[in-house]
Design an enzyme around this catalytic site. Sequence first.
Site, PDB file in Angstrom:
ATOM      1  N   GLY A  89      46.595  49.582  27.877  1.00 49.07           N
ATOM      2  CA  GLY A  89      46.490  48.118  27.880  1.00 49.07           C
ATOM      3  C   GLY A  89      47.174  47.489  29.076  1.00 49.07           C
ATOM      4  N   GLY A  91      49.809  46.112  30.769  1.00 48.03           N
ATOM      5  CA  GLY A  91      51.262  46.046  30.628  1.00 48.03           C
ATOM      6  C   GLY A  91      51.887  45.103  31.641  1.00 48.03           C
ATOM      7  NE  ARG A  92      50.825  47.361  36.833  1.00 52.34           N
ATOM      8  CZ  ARG A  92      50.764  48.056  37.919  1.00 52.34           C
ATOM      9  NH1 ARG A  92      51.482  47.696  38.942  1.00 52.34           N
ATOM     10  NH2 ARG A  92      49.990  49.102  38.007  1.00 52.34           N
ATOM     11  CG  ASP A 124      59.380  45.431  35.681  1.00 58.84           C
ATOM     12  OD1 ASP A 124      58.155  45.732  35.733  1.00 58.84           O
ATOM     13  OD2 ASP A 124      60.111  45.443  36.678  1.00 58.84           O
ATOM     14  N   GLY A 125      56.610  44.711  33.497  1.00 58.98           N
ATOM     15  CA  GLY A 125      55.452  43.822  33.627  1.00 58.98           C
ATOM     16  C   GLY A 125      55.351  43.147  34.986  1.00 58.98           C
ATOM     17  NE  ARG A 182      40.935  47.981  32.037  1.00 57.60           N
ATOM     18  CZ  ARG A 182      41.752  47.793  33.067  1.00 57.60           C
ATOM     19  NH1 ARG A 182      42.129  48.807  33.785  1.00 57.60           N
ATOM     20  NH2 ARG A 182      42.192  46.593  33.367  1.00 57.60           N
ATOM     21  CG  ASP A 251      43.822  53.957  32.682  1.00 55.44           C
ATOM     22  OD1 ASP A 251      43.674  55.187  32.797  1.00 55.44           O
ATOM     23  OD2 ASP A 251      44.771  53.347  33.197  1.00 55.44           O
ATOM     24  CG  ASN A 252      43.187  53.120  36.894  1.00 47.43           C
ATOM     25  OD1 ASN A 252      43.450  52.108  36.257  1.00 47.43           O
ATOM     26  ND2 ASN A 252      44.114  53.915  37.376  1.00 47.43           N
ATOM     27  CG  ASP A 261      44.261  49.482  38.467  1.00 45.64           C
ATOM     28  OD1 ASP A 261      44.556  48.304  38.744  1.00 45.64           O
ATOM     29  OD2 ASP A 261      44.639  50.035  37.422  1.00 45.64           O
TER      30      ASP A 261
END
Length: 493
Positions: A89, A91-92, A124-125, A182, A251-252, A261
């Site tokens: 998912g 995350g950032r 930390d996103g 994706r 996922d990419n 990405d």
Amino acid sequence: MVSTTLPLSHRFAQRLPGFSVPCEPMQVASPTLLQFNAQLAEELGLGIDPNDEVQLSRIFTGQELLPGSCPVAQAYAGHQFGGFVPQLGDGRALLLGEAVDRDGQYRDIALKGSGPTPFSRGGDGKAAIGPVLREYVVSEAMYALGIPTTRALAAVGTGETVMRTRSLPGAMLTRVAASHLRVGSFEYAAARRRTDQVRELADFAIERHYADVVGEENRYLELLQAIADRQAKLIAQWMSVGFVHGVMNTDNMTISGETIDYGPCAFMEAYDPAAVFSSIDSMGRYAFSNQPQIARWNLARLAETLLSLIDPEEPQRAAEAATEIITEFESRHNTLYQTNMREKLGLDADSEYDSEDQRLLHDWLGLLQSNQVDYTLAFRSLADAADENTATTLSLFPSGEVEPWLEQWRNRLEKQPISDVASRLRASNPLYIPRNHLVEEALDAASEHGDLKPFKRLLQVLDSPFQEQPESESFATPAPRDFTACYKTFCGT
Ligand code: AMP
Ligand code: MG
């Protein structure tokens, strides 16, 4: 609120509620605009004043929202280096919504580096300025090269520092994509055995990207075929410019067929099928020449998620039909690759010369490899050679080994009617690619000294990669050998 021509829609968030969670962008101390893509903004119909830097920097850090924005973090799974992770998912990153562009196409507008989300898994996103500018410049360079890709709309410094191996200036990228669907999105629903959600997602993907498939008897099988075709085309384009994506996890890999990405990506210089730049790819899984095979592997993972839709009654029949598509991928890719490479050699696609042309290409690449010649410059030099000036090519091969090959190539050219081979070659072989040392220099100047001039200049040159530009010779020159020998790229975290 900002006034735009049209409010953003959020069809993804509305229609596929199982695939995202609402989430707000983090607040940032002092956003400062680094780069804005006014041309793209216009294409998207965002009625934003390109000169109002304060407003731009607030919008493109999510401090002020475009009308209709409904920020969500997208859920997806993925095979990372071959191992399955059922939940990755955003995350950032956050999807703000979708704009309808000048051509009537929906385009996702997303922030990257916008702070923690429920998918941050301890991260930390955030994003540092270096990776943000890398994605900006490389994605825009790919676009200028004519390769399907997500685009960069804005890069904004956050005024905060992010902690990596040391503390670095923080930034956010605004990314525009045909969509962010994706292979990993399908895997997310399939891993939860939610066939209903896989179907919803497939229907959404068809509507968004593959409208031709709607009336087909087996639309889900046709969807798989259509995605495989776009990926075959995309990878063949990567191969023709020497692009190494670096982290082709599922996922990419997009459903739309766009490159996405730009983390540890790089352009190969001296031709080497085994080229790997990513610091985390110690086994060379995502090496240059492995990319078609990996795309096929990823498509097989996608196919698995679609089997129960392809034939709900007879899984065996579904598996056979899907396997056929996956098996054919190699030859489809290869055909497209041969077409591209013929074009790069200035050769007409004439079936009478298929085997001769394949041998020419094979020998040429062999010479490039054994002489460690720059892939981009070698092809570009053929334009001069077609103009009876072989000096450029000869200077790249100090061994002189290339002469017999040039002779064969010229003999082959004489067998075709096309006259202006040189200008055709200049139109299919770029002079400027994002040279790794120049990208690093530009990122370094921005990150260490707050100096954006090298970045802006690089962006400008790469905007016209096929056109020789005055005072830009240094942009066409490969890195010193010792730079390339130890060049490593890192994931864009
Ligand atoms: P990528 O390598 O960029 O494709 O990212 C793989 C996964 O790691 C995705 O789920 C990202 O959202 C997540 N990720 C990467 N960097 C960070 C970060 N700094 N904070 C949170 N999640 C991250
Ligand atoms: Mg990713």
